[in-house]
Design a protein around this motif. Structure first.
Motif, PDB file in Angstrom:
ATOM      1  N   ASN A 262      41.711  54.594  42.992  1.00 46.90           N
ATOM      2  CA  ASN A 262      42.925  55.117  42.862  1.00 46.90           C
ATOM      3  C   ASN A 262      43.621  55.266  41.891  1.00 46.90           C
ATOM      4  O   ASN A 262      44.599  55.919  41.802  1.00 46.90           O
ATOM      5  N   LEU A 263      42.965  55.117  40.640  1.00 46.81           N
ATOM      6  CA  LEU A 263      43.721  55.392  39.422  1.00 46.81           C
ATOM      7  C   LEU A 263      43.979  56.787  39.236  1.00 46.81           C
ATOM      8  O   LEU A 263      43.091  57.560  39.406  1.00 46.81           O
ATOM      9  N   PRO A 264      45.066  57.131  38.715  1.00 43.98           N
ATOM     10  CA  PRO A 264      45.343  58.759  38.299  1.00 43.98           C
ATOM     11  C   PRO A 264      44.259  59.095  37.240  1.00 43.98           C
ATOM     12  O   PRO A 264      43.912  58.371  36.581  1.00 43.98           O
ATOM     13  N   LYS A 265      43.969  60.469  37.578  1.00 46.29           N
ATOM     14  CA  LYS A 265      42.887  60.837  36.566  1.00 46.29           C
ATOM     15  C   LYS A 265      43.376  61.028  35.125  1.00 46.29           C
ATOM     16  O   LYS A 265      42.491  60.885  34.349  1.00 46.29           O
ATOM     17  N   GLY A 266      44.624  61.213  34.997  1.00 48.17           N
ATOM     18  CA  GLY A 266      45.202  61.178  33.610  1.00 48.17           C
ATOM     19  C   GLY A 266      45.043  59.743  32.950  1.00 48.17           C
ATOM     20  O   GLY A 266      44.759  59.659  31.768  1.00 48.17           O
ATOM     21  N   THR A 267      45.329  58.698  33.693  1.00 49.46           N
ATOM     22  CA  THR A 267      45.110  57.305  33.204  1.00 49.46           C
ATOM     23  C   THR A 267      43.518  57.100  32.851  1.00 49.46           C
ATOM     24  O   THR A 267      43.088  56.488  31.815  1.00 49.46           O
ATOM     25  N   LEU A 268      42.617  57.702  33.937  1.00 54.28           N
ATOM     26  CA  LEU A 268      41.270  57.501  33.762  1.00 54.28           C
ATOM     27  C   LEU A 268      40.807  58.339  32.397  1.00 54.28           C
ATOM     28  O   LEU A 268      39.914  57.970  31.550  1.00 54.28           O
TER      29      LEU A 268
ATOM     30  N   ILE B 197      49.011  50.076  27.433  1.00 56.65           N
ATOM     31  CA  ILE B 197      48.573  48.906  28.414  1.00 56.65           C
ATOM     32  C   ILE B 197      48.066  49.869  29.725  1.00 56.65           C
ATOM     33  O   ILE B 197      49.110  50.350  30.064  1.00 56.65           O
ATOM     34  N   VAL B 198      46.937  49.482  30.194  1.00 53.42           N
ATOM     35  CA  VAL B 198      46.594  49.883  31.657  1.00 53.42           C
ATOM     36  C   VAL B 198      45.934  48.554  32.247  1.00 53.42           C
ATOM     37  O   VAL B 198      45.068  47.990  31.833  1.00 53.42           O
ATOM     38  N   ASN B 199      46.640  48.373  33.358  1.00 52.32           N
ATOM     39  CA  ASN B 199      46.214  47.245  34.128  1.00 52.32           C
ATOM     40  C   ASN B 199      45.332  47.560  35.350  1.00 52.32           C
ATOM     41  O   ASN B 199      45.875  48.357  36.158  1.00 52.32           O
ATOM     42  N   VAL B 200      44.401  47.048  35.490  1.00 54.97           N
ATOM     43  CA  VAL B 200      43.341  47.712  36.570  1.00 54.97           C
ATOM     44  C   VAL B 200      42.865  46.467  37.238  1.00 54.97           C
ATOM     45  O   VAL B 200      42.262  45.361  36.903  1.00 54.97           O
TER      46      VAL B 200
END
Length: 319
Positions: free
Chosen positions: A265-271, A70-73
């Motif tokens: 500001n999301l980490p590039k790995g998450t993106l 899960i990624v919460n943005v």
């Protein structure tokens, strides 16, 4: 002789398998390069530009964690800053998007802008919409985590101008309008909305450009902030539908225009993980939750609800 033929056949199979594996590897590398190039187009906020947020009180509990899939943005739609004043503007729209990388589902939790919350840096209560003015996007993340016990992985932020450009980049959206919304958006009759569309709109389905979509999403004169929240969620769903119908070359062109307009500001790995699963998300329908519940109140300052109850509602919804 038979042994030699058998050996040659096995050798040929190995060569074929090797070629296929090399081909797959090349495709994966090209896909990775494509995603990296897209990510590089985003506007990344520097940590030093986003560290003004005051630390939460020592007694504050850590926000609930979530699954690694899960990624919460936190999606922030903000006013334009006032030139020469240092005023960032306010946050007009605050929506938590919970992206499930396994199933491709998207859950949207929209927070009423008039929620009254405690702001540590001010040592006092303020409206959620004003937190952005004092503490920027990181402060909005902290406020949502601290008050609603939900883990946020990062934010994406657009302002009024960039939002309109994003909608134009995907070719506009289709939205169903009520008679009251039409009266307000056309500036007709008794309703003064403070917003107006460039095109003349009519009841039923209308294809709106960026400017007109923004005006629709900001409209509240026909009801209240809760109605505006619903319109904003309607716009999100309409944008997903529009993107879903774009030919691949047009979609790529639109993405190239849109990404530089977005601050994050999301980490590039998450993106990278989000981009990798993007086709699943494009085909998804939004599941929606409004916080707090309306409970028959249209009060601007929402302070008469239970934060504990809302935390439970959010936790249940995001399961």
């Amino acid at each position: 002789m038979k042994v030699k033929e058998k050996w040659n056949r096995m050798s040929q199979k190995k060569k074929t398998v090797s070629k296929v594996l090399v081909g797959i590897l090349i495709l994966l590398l090209l896909l990775a390069l494509f995603i990296v190039c897209k990510i590089a187009r985003l506007t990344f906020d520097k940590p030093e530009e986003a560290e003004e947020t005051a630390a939460a009180p020592a007694s504050a509990a850590e926000p609930a964690t979530h699954s690694g899939n899960i990624v919460n943005v936190l999606v922030l739609g903000t006013d334009l800053p006032l030139p020469g004043t240092g005023d960032r503007g306010r946050c007009d729209s605050t929506t938590l998007l919970s992206l499930n990388l396994l199933t491709g589902s998207i859950k949207a939790v929209s927070f009423e802008r008039g929620i009254s919350i405690y702001v540590p840096s001010l040592w006092s209560d303020e409206l959620l919409t004003h937190v952005y003015s004092y503490e920027g996007a990181p402060g909005m993340v902290s406020a949502i985590e601290r008050n609603f016990d939900v883990k946020v992985d990062g934010y994406v932020q657009v302002n009024f101008d960039t939002f309109a450009q994003i909608v134009d980049a995907i070719g506009g959206v289709d939205v169903e309008l009520t008679e009251e919304e039409v009266t307000a958006l056309n500036n007709e009759g008794y309703i003064y909305a403070g917003v107006w569309t460039q095109a003349y709109v009519t009841p039923g389905k209308n294809h709106l450009n960026g400017h007109d979509t923004l005006e629709y999403a900001r409209l509240r004169a026909v009801d209240d902030n809760f109605g505006r929240q619903q319109r904003q969620r309607t716009v999100m769903q309409a944008m997903l539908k529009q993107v879903r119908n774009l030919p691949l070359f047009r979609l790529n062109h639109a993405v190239n225009k849109i990404l530089p307009l977005i601050h994050t500001n999301l980490p590039k790995g998450t993106l990278f993980r989000i981009f990798l699963h993007a086709p699943q998300f494009i085909g998804s329908n939004l599941k929606q939750l409004q916080v707090p519940e309306k409970e028959g109140s249209a009060s601007y300052t929402m302070s008469n609800f239970s934060f504990k109850r809302e935390q439970e509602r959010i936790a249940e919804f995001l399961k």
